[in-house]
Design an enzyme around this catalytic site. Structure first.
Site, PDB file in Angstrom:
ATOM      1  N   GLU A 121       0.870  -1.171   0.000  1.00 52.20           N
ATOM      2  CA  GLU A 121       0.000   0.000   0.000  1.00 52.20           C
ATOM      3  C   GLU A 121       0.912   1.227   0.000  1.00 52.20           C
ATOM      4  O   GLU A 121       1.804   1.324   0.855  1.00 52.20           O
ATOM      5  CB  GLU A 121      -0.889   0.010   1.257  1.00 52.20           C
ATOM      6  CG  GLU A 121      -1.850   1.189   1.212  1.00 52.20           C
ATOM      7  CD  GLU A 121      -2.755   1.302   2.436  1.00 52.20           C
ATOM      8  OE1 GLU A 121      -2.692   0.437   3.322  1.00 52.20           O
ATOM      9  OE2 GLU A 121      -3.515   2.294   2.482  1.00 52.20           O
TER      10      GLU A 121
ATOM     11  N   ARG B 264       4.691 -12.652   9.763  1.00 51.33           N
ATOM     12  CA  ARG B 264       5.314 -11.359   9.700  1.00 51.33           C
ATOM     13  C   ARG B 264       6.722 -11.445  10.279  1.00 51.33           C
ATOM     14  O   ARG B 264       6.947 -12.184  11.225  1.00 51.33           O
ATOM     15  CB  ARG B 264       4.527 -10.414  10.599  1.00 51.33           C
ATOM     16  CG  ARG B 264       4.141  -9.148   9.972  1.00 51.33           C
ATOM     17  CD  ARG B 264       3.070  -8.452  10.783  1.00 51.33           C
ATOM     18  NE  ARG B 264       2.056  -8.046   9.845  1.00 51.33           N
ATOM     19  CZ  ARG B 264       2.161  -6.930   9.099  1.00 51.33           C
ATOM     20  NH1 ARG B 264       3.172  -6.105   9.244  1.00 51.33           N
ATOM     21  NH2 ARG B 264       1.247  -6.640   8.219  1.00 51.33           N
TER      22      ARG B 264
ATOM     23  N   LYS C 106       3.918   0.975   9.497  1.00 45.93           N
ATOM     24  CA  LYS C 106       4.105   2.243   8.802  1.00 45.93           C
ATOM     25  C   LYS C 106       3.461   3.399   9.562  1.00 45.93           C
ATOM     26  O   LYS C 106       3.971   4.512   9.527  1.00 45.93           O
ATOM     27  CB  LYS C 106       3.517   2.152   7.383  1.00 45.93           C
ATOM     28  CG  LYS C 106       4.483   1.463   6.432  1.00 45.93           C
ATOM     29  CD  LYS C 106       3.899   1.352   5.044  1.00 45.93           C
ATOM     30  CE  LYS C 106       2.962   0.188   4.940  1.00 45.93           C
ATOM     31  NZ  LYS C 106       2.444  -0.037   3.591  1.00 45.93           N
TER      32      LYS C 106
HETATM   33  P1  ATP Z   1       2.324  -1.982   7.889  1.00 44.12           P
HETATM   34  O1  ATP Z   1       1.684  -2.345   9.161  1.00 44.12           O
HETATM   35  O2  ATP Z   1       3.790  -1.790   8.024  1.00 44.12           O
HETATM   36  O3  ATP Z   1       1.627  -0.843   7.226  1.00 44.12           O
HETATM   37  P2  ATP Z   1       1.164  -3.622   5.889  1.00 44.12           P
HETATM   38  O4  ATP Z   1       1.038  -5.094   5.822  1.00 44.12           O
HETATM   39  O5  ATP Z   1      -0.080  -2.846   6.042  1.00 44.12           O
HETATM   40  O6  ATP Z   1       2.212  -3.277   6.974  1.00 44.12           O
HETATM   41  P3  ATP Z   1       1.582  -3.368   3.093  1.00 44.12           P
HETATM   42  O7  ATP Z   1       2.101  -2.239   2.299  1.00 44.12           O
HETATM   43  O8  ATP Z   1       0.168  -3.731   2.920  1.00 44.12           O
HETATM   44  O9  ATP Z   1       1.904  -3.086   4.617  1.00 44.12           O
HETATM   45  O10 ATP Z   1       2.491  -4.652   2.849  1.00 44.12           O
HETATM   46  C1  ATP Z   1       2.840  -5.163   1.579  1.00 44.12           C
HETATM   47  C2  ATP Z   1       3.193  -6.607   1.726  1.00 44.12           C
HETATM   48  O11 ATP Z   1       4.285  -6.771   2.618  1.00 44.12           O
HETATM   49  C3  ATP Z   1       2.041  -7.397   2.288  1.00 44.12           C
HETATM   50  O12 ATP Z   1       1.935  -8.614   1.581  1.00 44.12           O
HETATM   51  C4  ATP Z   1       2.423  -7.618   3.727  1.00 44.12           C
HETATM   52  O13 ATP Z   1       1.846  -8.779   4.206  1.00 44.12           O
HETATM   53  C5  ATP Z   1       3.943  -7.678   3.658  1.00 44.12           C
HETATM   54  N1  ATP Z   1       4.530  -7.258   4.927  1.00 44.12           N
HETATM   55  C6  ATP Z   1       4.321  -6.095   5.585  1.00 44.12           C
HETATM   56  N2  ATP Z   1       4.988  -6.072   6.755  1.00 44.12           N
HETATM   57  C7  ATP Z   1       5.641  -7.250   6.849  1.00 44.12           C
HETATM   58  C8  ATP Z   1       6.494  -7.844   7.835  1.00 44.12           C
HETATM   59  N3  ATP Z   1       6.808  -7.199   8.957  1.00 44.12           N
HETATM   60  N4  ATP Z   1       6.983  -9.086   7.579  1.00 44.12           N
HETATM   61  C9  ATP Z   1       6.662  -9.732   6.455  1.00 44.12           C
HETATM   62  N5  ATP Z   1       5.872  -9.241   5.496  1.00 44.12           N
HETATM   63  C10 ATP Z   1       5.352  -8.014   5.678  1.00 44.12           C
HETATM   64 MG    MG Z   2      -0.949  -1.038   6.537  1.00 46.29          MG
HETATM   65 MG    MG Z   3      -1.724  -3.952   3.793  1.00 46.50          MG
END
Ligand code: ATP
Ligand code: MG
Ligand code: MG
Length: 555
Positions: free
Chosen positions: A33, A260, A270
């Site tokens: 995202e 994760r 984020k």
């Molecule tokens: P955040 O809480 O940091 O915003 P998010 O999952 O909302 O994390 P996204 O941009 O949606 O962030 O993540 C893109 C991809 O990276 C998704 O498939 C997510 O599952 C993966 N991802 C995000 N954080 C991690 C992590 N700490 N370890 C492994 N994969 C991750």
């Molecule tokens: Mg997020």
């Molecule tokens: Mg996400």
């Protein structure tokens, strides 16, 4: 390849292939995202998805999951693209969920026509309340049995911007007593009155994650949609959404989950990273203390070290925390093989070699990297007046002090053996000069008997008249706690380390470093690994300390 070398996701893919999935149907995606910069947790997902692409010779899409204009920006899109390429990966198609807004809308209309979706005009609070609890069934919304015509009309008017945010939502009509709370008539659309970074004001209704993600996977014909564990309960809804549109002639994407990756002594969400930026706790997303890819890059981490870290921390079914020392191990290993050895003095004290001729200067030869025979050499100027580290000299020292004292010999790296003779002090008693004599026959590499002499210590130094001045930035952990966001009732910001940045305004470096470029990596002898900061200019050199030579960080 032996089956035991496959991780559990690779095994799932191998089974699908064994069960008849054509290898050319494999396709993966990385779906960030664009609401922030990528962090080291994302690197796990990037290495996983692009790694699968390499392993199975399949394409990988980069899909921006841009369905929430309140948080998303073009700046983040650009940064994400840059970071993935920097990590060494190339995507096949660059896609955006927003490219599918029309298809998603048309499918939603279909669902309404089939009586499988309805517009709800209750307040968000009331809708949430009616969901019930996992052990008690939810309560049906009074809007649940509105006629198809009425729903089509309301949804149309939602799209046309007749209503304010929060007044109406579109819900899937599934099962208000499902044990899976996500199946209790989940939201499909909400009204958001904010311009989108790609579609502008064309839309004011935006699809929810569950409605957008699987359908996007389907449109792109992603074979394996890998997401983190918190989405496991969403899988049932993912499948329900696909059931509504699935055409037998097409590939049906499969959602699978992995753990994760979290890192000790930092936060990874984020939202929290944004809070650090907005509160000016750090200088920006790419502050060298941040766990972002851009922060790590600025700190001096290499793509190879981050890929190695991802490989070593592995893919797991259970959430876990990887110790930050593993990340530091990976960068040290890499830089030891590649960094150019140089000398710099961070806390200088003047040293005068009394028997070395005044006005004389000579160029000595320094090996660029003893680990790499092809790395070559560079020249280091030597003269009568040098700087050494203040802590490398003691007037009186015990027998375990192998650095410079009065009457004791040490070698100056790449140069001569010297012996401490006397000191000059100011009126407060601080040492302002150390006077030494030098064994002029002992020059390193000269082959003389004296050059082979063993002395207990070797010191780094710079020639004062040739040295260049630089600013050095040293970093400590950004948080004092191992898991700053895991304490109930305490905000993670309470654990910020107030002393995580130390700036040395006047360090002295050998002149070779005047030519340093942004991506160059250096080992300052005996001090650690350093890289030029992006704010440096040729008039004002700034180096970031990437990591020390060994793990000295006491728990
Ligand atoms: P955040 O809480 O940091 O915003 P998010 O999952 O909302 O994390 P996204 O941009 O949606 O962030 O993540 C893109 C991809 O990276 C998704 O498939 C997510 O599952 C993966 N991802 C995000 N954080 C991690 C992590 N700490 N370890 C492994 N994969 C991750
Ligand atoms: Mg997020
Ligand atoms: Mg996400």
């Amino acid at each position: 390849e032996a089956p035991e070398s496959l991780n559990f996701l690779e095994q799932i893919i191998a089974e699908d292939l064994a069960n008849g999935l054509a290898p050319d149907k494999l396709r993966f995606r990385f779906p960030p995202e664009p609401n922030g910069y990528l962090h080291i947790g994302h690197a796990a997902s990037i290495c996983l998805n692009f790694g699968l692409g390499k392993k199975f010779n399949a394409p990988v899409n980069l899909r921006f999951d841009d369905t929430n204009p309140t948080k998303e920006e073009q700046e983040y899109v650009d940064a994400i693209r840059y970071d993935i390429e920097w990590l060494g990966f190339q995507w096949d198609k660059e896609c955006y969920s927003s490219d599918y807004f029309q298809e998603l809308y048309d499918w939603a209309i279909e669902l309404i026509k089939q009586g499988k979706a309805y517009v709800d005009g209750q307040s968000p609070d009331l809708i949430a309340e009616q969901k019930g609890t996992p052990t008690t069934p939810g309560k049906a919304s009074p809007f649940r049995d509105t006629s198809v015509e009425e729903n089509l009309d309301l949804f149309q008017r939602m799209k046309e911007g007749e209503f304010e945010a929060g007044t109406y939502v579109l819900r899937a009509k599934i099962d208000m007593s499902s044990p899976n709370m996500l199946m209790r008539d989940p939201l499909m659309y909400r009204i958001v009155r904010k311009a989108h970074h790609r579609t502008g004001t064309e839309w004011c209704i935006y699809p929810m994650y569950d409605w957008a993600h699987g359908q996007s996977d389907y449109l792109e014909q992603i074979s394996h949609s890998l997401c983190t564990l918190e989405f496991k309960p969403h899988r049932e809804l993912y499948d329900w959404c696909l059931d509504q549109i699935y055409d037998n002639n097409k590939l049906r994407p499969k959602q699978r989950e992995f753990a994760r990756r979290n890192l000790s002594y930092t936060v990874m969400s984020k939202r929290k990273l944004l809070e650090l930026v907005q509160s000016k706790t750090v200088a920006g997303w790419d502050d060298p203390r941040m766990p972002t890819i851009s922060g790590l890059r600025r700190r001096g981490y290499t793509p190879a070290s981050i890929r190695k870290f991802s490989e070593l921390s592995g893919i797991s079914k259970r959430d876990g925390v990887t110790d930050v020392s593993l990340l530091e191990f990976c960068i040290r290993e890499d830089l030891n093989k590649t960094a150019t050895r140089v000398m710099g003095v961070l806390d200088p004290v003047k040293l005068v070699i009394t028997n070395y001729p005044e006005g004389k200067e000579e160029m000595l030869v320094a090996e660029n990297n003893p680990e790499d025979p092809n790395a070559g050499t560079h020249e280091v100027p030597f003269s009568r007046e040098l700087y050494i580290e203040r802590e490398d000299f003691k007037e009186e020292a015990g027998s375990k002090f192998f650095r410079l004292t009065l009457g004791q010999e040490v070698r100056l790296k790449n140069a001569y053996i010297i012996k401490g003779e006397s000191v000059v002090k100011d009126e407060k008693g601080n040492i302002t000069e150390i006077h030494c004599t030098c064994d002029l026959d002992s020059k390193s590499g000269s082959g003389t008997e004296a050059s082979m002499r063993k002395v207990k210590g070797t010191l780094h130094w710079v020639s004062i008249q040739h040295a260049i001045k630089a600013e050095i930035r040293e970093y400590d952990r950004l948080f004092l706690d191992e898991a700053p966001d895991s304490h109930e009732g305490k905000d993670f910001m309470e654990f910020v380390n107030p002393d995580s940045l130390k700036i040395i305004k006047e360090a002295y470096l050998e002149p070779f470093l005047q030519e340093a470029k942004l991506d160059d990596k250096f080992q300052f002898q005996r001090l650690g690994y350093f890289t030029l900061d992006k704010d440096a200019t040729s008039e004002r050199l700034i180096f970031n300390k990437t990591v020390g030579l060994r793990d000295t960080w006491a728990k």
